[in-house]
Design a protein around this motif. Structure first.
Motif, PDB file in Angstrom:
ATOM      1  N   GLN A   9      54.695  42.402  77.554  1.00  0.00           N
ATOM      2  CA  GLN A   9      54.793  41.193  78.396  1.00  0.00           C
ATOM      3  C   GLN A   9      54.959  41.587  79.855  1.00  0.00           C
ATOM      4  O   GLN A   9      54.346  40.991  80.748  1.00  0.00           O
ATOM      5  N   ALA A  10      55.791  42.601  80.086  1.00  0.00           N
ATOM      6  CA  ALA A  10      55.992  43.077  81.448  1.00  0.00           C
ATOM      7  C   ALA A  10      54.693  43.621  82.019  1.00  0.00           C
ATOM      8  O   ALA A  10      54.383  43.398  83.198  1.00  0.00           O
ATOM      9  N   ALA A  11      53.890  44.310  81.198  1.00  0.00           N
ATOM     10  CA  ALA A  11      52.619  44.874  81.661  1.00  0.00           C
ATOM     11  C   ALA A  11      51.673  43.785  82.158  1.00  0.00           C
ATOM     12  O   ALA A  11      50.990  43.952  83.180  1.00  0.00           O
ATOM     13  N   GLU A  12      51.637  42.662  81.442  1.00  0.00           N
ATOM     14  CA  GLU A  12      50.788  41.535  81.874  1.00  0.00           C
ATOM     15  C   GLU A  12      51.241  41.032  83.247  1.00  0.00           C
ATOM     16  O   GLU A  12      50.422  40.697  84.102  1.00  0.00           O
ATOM     17  N   ARG A  13      52.545  41.012  83.439  1.00  0.00           N
ATOM     18  CA  ARG A  13      53.085  40.515  84.700  1.00  0.00           C
ATOM     19  C   ARG A  13      52.928  41.547  85.821  1.00  0.00           C
ATOM     20  O   ARG A  13      52.795  41.169  86.983  1.00  0.00           O
ATOM     21  N   PHE A  14      52.915  42.853  85.460  1.00  0.00           N
ATOM     22  CA  PHE A  14      52.630  43.883  86.463  1.00  0.00           C
ATOM     23  C   PHE A  14      51.229  43.663  87.024  1.00  0.00           C
ATOM     24  O   PHE A  14      51.014  43.778  88.228  1.00  0.00           O
ATOM     25  N   ALA A  15      50.293  43.364  86.126  1.00  0.00           N
ATOM     26  CA  ALA A  15      48.897  43.148  86.546  1.00  0.00           C
ATOM     27  C   ALA A  15      48.795  41.952  87.490  1.00  0.00           C
ATOM     28  O   ALA A  15      47.939  41.931  88.378  1.00  0.00           O
ATOM     29  N   ILE A  23      60.797  39.830  86.838  1.00  0.00           N
ATOM     30  CA  ILE A  23      60.419  40.158  85.458  1.00  0.00           C
ATOM     31  C   ILE A  23      61.672  40.501  84.649  1.00  0.00           C
ATOM     32  O   ILE A  23      61.838  40.030  83.520  1.00  0.00           O
ATOM     33  N   ALA A  24      62.560  41.295  85.242  1.00  0.00           N
ATOM     34  CA  ALA A  24      63.798  41.687  84.558  1.00  0.00           C
ATOM     35  C   ALA A  24      64.636  40.465  84.216  1.00  0.00           C
ATOM     36  O   ALA A  24      65.173  40.360  83.107  1.00  0.00           O
ATOM     37  N   LYS A  25      64.738  39.539  85.136  1.00  0.00           N
ATOM     38  CA  LYS A  25      65.539  38.334  84.902  1.00  0.00           C
ATOM     39  C   LYS A  25      64.934  37.501  83.774  1.00  0.00           C
ATOM     40  O   LYS A  25      65.647  37.046  82.881  1.00  0.00           O
ATOM     41  N   ASP A  26      63.618  37.306  83.809  1.00  0.00           N
ATOM     42  CA  ASP A  26      62.956  36.486  82.789  1.00  0.00           C
ATOM     43  C   ASP A  26      62.997  37.123  81.392  1.00  0.00           C
ATOM     44  O   ASP A  26      63.159  36.426  80.396  1.00  0.00           O
ATOM     45  N   LEU A  27      62.855  38.450  81.332  1.00  0.00           N
ATOM     46  CA  LEU A  27      62.854  39.141  80.044  1.00  0.00           C
ATOM     47  C   LEU A  27      64.259  39.542  79.596  1.00  0.00           C
ATOM     48  O   LEU A  27      64.432  40.070  78.494  1.00  0.00           O
ATOM     49  N   ARG A  28      65.248  39.315  80.481  1.00  0.00           N
ATOM     50  CA  ARG A  28      66.649  39.611  80.199  1.00  0.00           C
ATOM     51  C   ARG A  28      66.863  41.091  79.891  1.00  0.00           C
ATOM     52  O   ARG A  28      67.462  41.465  78.894  1.00  0.00           O
ATOM     53  N   VAL A  29      66.325  41.930  80.787  1.00  0.00           N
ATOM     54  CA  VAL A  29      66.517  43.378  80.720  1.00  0.00           C
ATOM     55  C   VAL A  29      66.944  43.852  82.102  1.00  0.00           C
ATOM     56  O   VAL A  29      66.918  43.083  83.061  1.00  0.00           O
ATOM     57  N   SER A  30      67.302  45.119  82.222  1.00  0.00           N
ATOM     58  CA  SER A  30      67.720  45.636  83.524  1.00  0.00           C
ATOM     59  C   SER A  30      66.516  45.891  84.428  1.00  0.00           C
ATOM     60  O   SER A  30      65.405  46.144  83.957  1.00  0.00           O
TER      61      SER A  30
END
Length: 165
Positions: A9-15, A23-30
């Protein structure tokens, strides 16, 4: 698989050019994790973010585990224990004796659960149980232990005497 899904999911958003903090906030990761994923993605694309598999191979092979499963059927007495209980510690010892491998107690539990075993509780009382002795203990010993407790009385939480000036 869950973590791999987050990375993809993060990769799609990187693109799409999104910022790591969002991205970290939305995916709830650091944020650091997202930054690490972005570096990996920059070097190898989305394929580099896929799971690499287990960190280590199981130490007992399938054949060895099948051999291990046959041992408990013989009973603990056949392996030198006096009572008829299988514990994780005993299975750990059995693995060490039979296969010369050192497992932790939690490692044995995970090994057994991974192979479909579960914790069992006896459905009936042990043959060694002495109901007369247990009843005698309940009538003679327990009342003495129960009376030895400190009586609960209303009081103060202060350690000083109540009638202190």
């Amino acid at each position: 698989m869950f973590r791999e899904g987050l990375r993809l999911q993060a990769a799609e958003r990187f693109a799409g050019g999104e910022v790591s903090a969002l991205i970290a906030k939305d995916l709830r990761v650091s944020v650091r994790s997202v930054q690490r994923w972005r570096r990996t993605w920059n070097e190898g694309g989305p394929r580099a973010l896929r799971s690499q598999g287990q960190a280590s191979l199981p130490r007992l092979s399938r054949k060895q585990f099948t051999q291990l499963e046959a041992d408990p059927a013989k009973g603990p007495a056949a392996h030198g224990w006096e009572d008829q209980r299988w514990t994780l510690a005993r299975i750990k010892t059995l693995i060490g004796r039979r296969f010369h491998l050192a497992y932790t107690i939690q490692g044995v539990r995970k090994l057994l659960v991974r192979n479909g075993w579960s914790c069992q509780v006896p459905a009936r009382r042990a043959m060694e149980r002495d109901d007369v002795a247990a009843a005698g203990w309940g009538k003679e010993v327990w009342p003495c232990a129960e009376d030895s407790r400190r009586r609960v009385e209303p009081g103060s939480s202060s350690r000083t005497k109540l009638d202190s000036p």
